[in-house]
Scaffold this motif. Structure first.
Motif, PDB file in Angstrom:
ATOM      1  N   ASN A 133     -31.605 -64.578  90.435  1.00  0.00           N
ATOM      2  CA  ASN A 133     -31.258 -63.900  91.380  1.00  0.00           C
ATOM      3  C   ASN A 133     -31.382 -64.806  92.848  1.00  0.00           C
ATOM      4  N   LYS A 134     -30.269 -64.329  93.524  1.00  0.00           N
ATOM      5  CA  LYS A 134     -30.021 -65.403  94.532  1.00  0.00           C
ATOM      6  C   LYS A 134     -31.124 -65.360  95.667  1.00  0.00           C
ATOM      7  N   LYS A 135     -31.784 -64.406  96.039  1.00  0.00           N
ATOM      8  CA  LYS A 135     -33.019 -64.339  96.582  1.00  0.00           C
ATOM      9  C   LYS A 135     -33.962 -65.264  96.356  1.00  0.00           C
ATOM     10  N   LEU A 165     -24.880 -71.198  99.223  1.00  0.00           N
ATOM     11  CA  LEU A 165     -24.486 -69.747  98.225  1.00  0.00           C
ATOM     12  C   LEU A 165     -23.256 -69.193  98.791  1.00  0.00           C
ATOM     13  N   LYS A 166     -22.979 -69.124 100.091  1.00  0.00           N
ATOM     14  CA  LYS A 166     -21.565 -68.457 100.552  1.00  0.00           C
ATOM     15  C   LYS A 166     -20.376 -69.054  99.848  1.00  0.00           C
ATOM     16  N   ASN A 167     -20.607 -70.310  99.288  1.00  0.00           N
ATOM     17  CA  ASN A 167     -19.389 -71.176  98.980  1.00  0.00           C
ATOM     18  C   ASN A 167     -19.534 -71.340  97.337  1.00  0.00           C
ATOM     19  N   THR A 218     -35.844 -72.756  92.213  1.00  0.00           N
ATOM     20  CA  THR A 218     -36.250 -71.493  92.778  1.00  0.00           C
ATOM     21  C   THR A 218     -37.505 -71.333  93.062  1.00  0.00           C
ATOM     22  N   ASN A 219     -37.978 -70.482  93.839  1.00  0.00           N
ATOM     23  CA  ASN A 219     -39.205 -70.040  94.298  1.00  0.00           C
ATOM     24  C   ASN A 219     -39.996 -69.219  93.515  1.00  0.00           C
ATOM     25  N   LYS A 220     -39.640 -68.706  92.336  1.00  0.00           N
ATOM     26  CA  LYS A 220     -40.133 -67.860  91.444  1.00  0.00           C
ATOM     27  C   LYS A 220     -39.811 -68.313  89.909  1.00  0.00           C
ATOM     28  N   HIS A 221     -40.841 -68.275  89.169  1.00  0.00           N
ATOM     29  CA  HIS A 221     -40.518 -69.132  87.746  1.00  0.00           C
ATOM     30  C   HIS A 221     -39.368 -68.296  86.831  1.00  0.00           C
ATOM     31  N   TYR A 222     -38.705 -68.895  86.315  1.00  0.00           N
ATOM     32  CA  TYR A 222     -37.482 -68.398  85.271  1.00  0.00           C
ATOM     33  C   TYR A 222     -37.950 -69.184  84.055  1.00  0.00           C
ATOM     34  N   LEU A 223     -38.189 -68.494  82.953  1.00  0.00           N
ATOM     35  CA  LEU A 223     -38.589 -69.011  81.759  1.00  0.00           C
ATOM     36  C   LEU A 223     -39.527 -70.201  81.806  1.00  0.00           C
ATOM     37  N   HIS A 224     -40.538 -69.829  82.665  1.00  0.00           N
ATOM     38  CA  HIS A 224     -41.710 -70.705  83.186  1.00  0.00           C
ATOM     39  C   HIS A 224     -41.439 -72.059  83.720  1.00  0.00           C
ATOM     40  N   LYS A 225     -40.304 -71.913  84.488  1.00  0.00           N
ATOM     41  CA  LYS A 225     -39.952 -73.084  85.042  1.00  0.00           C
ATOM     42  C   LYS A 225     -39.347 -72.535  86.335  1.00  0.00           C
ATOM     43  N   VAL A 226     -39.404 -73.569  87.359  1.00  0.00           N
ATOM     44  CA  VAL A 226     -38.654 -73.395  88.797  1.00  0.00           C
ATOM     45  C   VAL A 226     -37.522 -74.392  89.145  1.00  0.00           C
ATOM     46  N   GLU A 227     -37.362 -75.149  88.212  1.00  0.00           N
ATOM     47  CA  GLU A 227     -36.017 -76.067  88.299  1.00  0.00           C
ATOM     48  C   GLU A 227     -35.254 -76.111  87.082  1.00  0.00           C
ATOM     49  N   TRP A 228     -33.955 -75.878  87.218  1.00  0.00           N
ATOM     50  CA  TRP A 228     -33.073 -75.750  86.225  1.00  0.00           C
ATOM     51  C   TRP A 228     -31.551 -76.553  86.238  1.00  0.00           C
ATOM     52  N   GLU A 229     -31.307 -77.117  85.329  1.00  0.00           N
ATOM     53  CA  GLU A 229     -29.912 -77.829  85.346  1.00  0.00           C
ATOM     54  C   GLU A 229     -28.902 -76.840  84.384  1.00  0.00           C
ATOM     55  N   GLY A 230     -27.758 -76.784  84.811  1.00  0.00           N
ATOM     56  CA  GLY A 230     -26.656 -76.401  83.731  1.00  0.00           C
ATOM     57  C   GLY A 230     -25.465 -75.949  84.444  1.00  0.00           C
ATOM     58  N   LEU A 282     -22.505 -73.551  86.004  1.00  0.00           N
ATOM     59  CA  LEU A 282     -22.407 -72.445  86.585  1.00  0.00           C
ATOM     60  C   LEU A 282     -21.080 -71.616  85.830  1.00  0.00           C
ATOM     61  N   ILE A 283     -21.529 -70.455  85.147  1.00  0.00           N
ATOM     62  CA  ILE A 283     -20.580 -69.659  84.835  1.00  0.00           C
ATOM     63  C   ILE A 283     -20.170 -68.378  85.187  1.00  0.00           C
ATOM     64  N   GLU A 284     -21.154 -67.913  86.173  1.00  0.00           N
ATOM     65  CA  GLU A 284     -20.945 -66.516  86.725  1.00  0.00           C
ATOM     66  C   GLU A 284     -21.612 -66.421  88.321  1.00  0.00           C
ATOM     67  N   ASN A 285     -20.827 -65.962  89.210  1.00  0.00           N
ATOM     68  CA  ASN A 285     -21.498 -65.699  90.399  1.00  0.00           C
ATOM     69  C   ASN A 285     -21.103 -63.960  90.703  1.00  0.00           C
ATOM     70  N   ASN A 286     -22.190 -63.266  90.697  1.00  0.00           N
ATOM     71  CA  ASN A 286     -22.364 -61.864  91.012  1.00  0.00           C
ATOM     72  C   ASN A 286     -22.756 -61.614  92.396  1.00  0.00           C
ATOM     73  N   ILE A 287     -22.979 -60.306  92.819  1.00  0.00           N
ATOM     74  CA  ILE A 287     -23.299 -60.031  94.156  1.00  0.00           C
ATOM     75  C   ILE A 287     -24.724 -60.505  94.436  1.00  0.00           C
ATOM     76  N   ASN A 288     -25.597 -60.301  93.347  1.00  0.00           N
ATOM     77  CA  ASN A 288     -26.970 -60.560  93.581  1.00  0.00           C
ATOM     78  C   ASN A 288     -27.541 -61.885  92.891  1.00  0.00           C
ATOM     79  N   ASP A 289     -26.786 -62.242  91.894  1.00  0.00           N
ATOM     80  CA  ASP A 289     -27.206 -63.417  91.049  1.00  0.00           C
ATOM     81  C   ASP A 289     -26.208 -64.267  90.660  1.00  0.00           C
TER      82      ASP A 289
END
Length: 145
Positions: free
Chosen positions: A128-130, A75-77, A90-102, A104-111
């Motif tokens: 979220n990067k965490k 993630l540093k790079n 991810t270790n948390k669900h996003y839109l009911h899934k823990v695995e996404w392909e897409g 990358l359009i933005e890199n912010n401080i926390n996400d």
């Protein structure tokens, strides 16, 4: 011959070595390219250089290949991968899934934000990067109809 070839090649190679497989000798050359056009172009350059310097009387097959398209990302790079197609776990669900392909359009401080296809709808997903357990480049495959 390998040393002479290394000196003549003016682009990055990951490795070069003679390898025996099933009784045959191969000159294996791994390059960091992922595009088939680039691999073909570099293979032709290598072949021409071999014709210039090959003074060994060894029978071998030339095998120029890619390191592949899938690479784990630190993630540093992550800024180096803007506009690239990624697999994010991810270790948390996003839109009911823990695995996404897409893409990358933005890199912010926390996400990060990736553009995804969610059941036929193209949308942006902020993660979220965490919550990221694993992230890598991947090839986008299209289904044939």
């Amino acid at each position: 011959m390998i040393q002479k070839l290394k000196e003549k090649i003016n682009f990055k190679i990951n490795s070069i070595q003679f390898v025996k497989r099933e009784g045959l000798t191969f000159l294996d050359i791994e390059i960091p390219e992922t595009s088939l056009d680039q691999i073909e172009e570099k293979s032709k350059i290598i072949l021409n250089l071999i014709h210039e310097i090959d003074d060994d009387n060894i029978d071998y097959y030339l095998n120029v290949y890619s390191e592949g398209t899938e690479k784990e990302i630190d993630l540093k790079n992550i800024n180096l991968f803007i506009d690239q197609y990624l697999l994010v776990k991810t270790n948390k669900h996003y839109l009911h899934k823990v695995e996404w392909e897409g893409h990358l359009i933005e890199n912010n401080i926390n996400d990060i934000v990736i553009k995804i296809n969610n059941k036929g709808r193209i949308q942006k997903l902020k993660i979220n990067k965490k919550d990221i357990s694993f992230i890598k480049t991947t090839a986008k495959l299209r289904k044939e109809k």
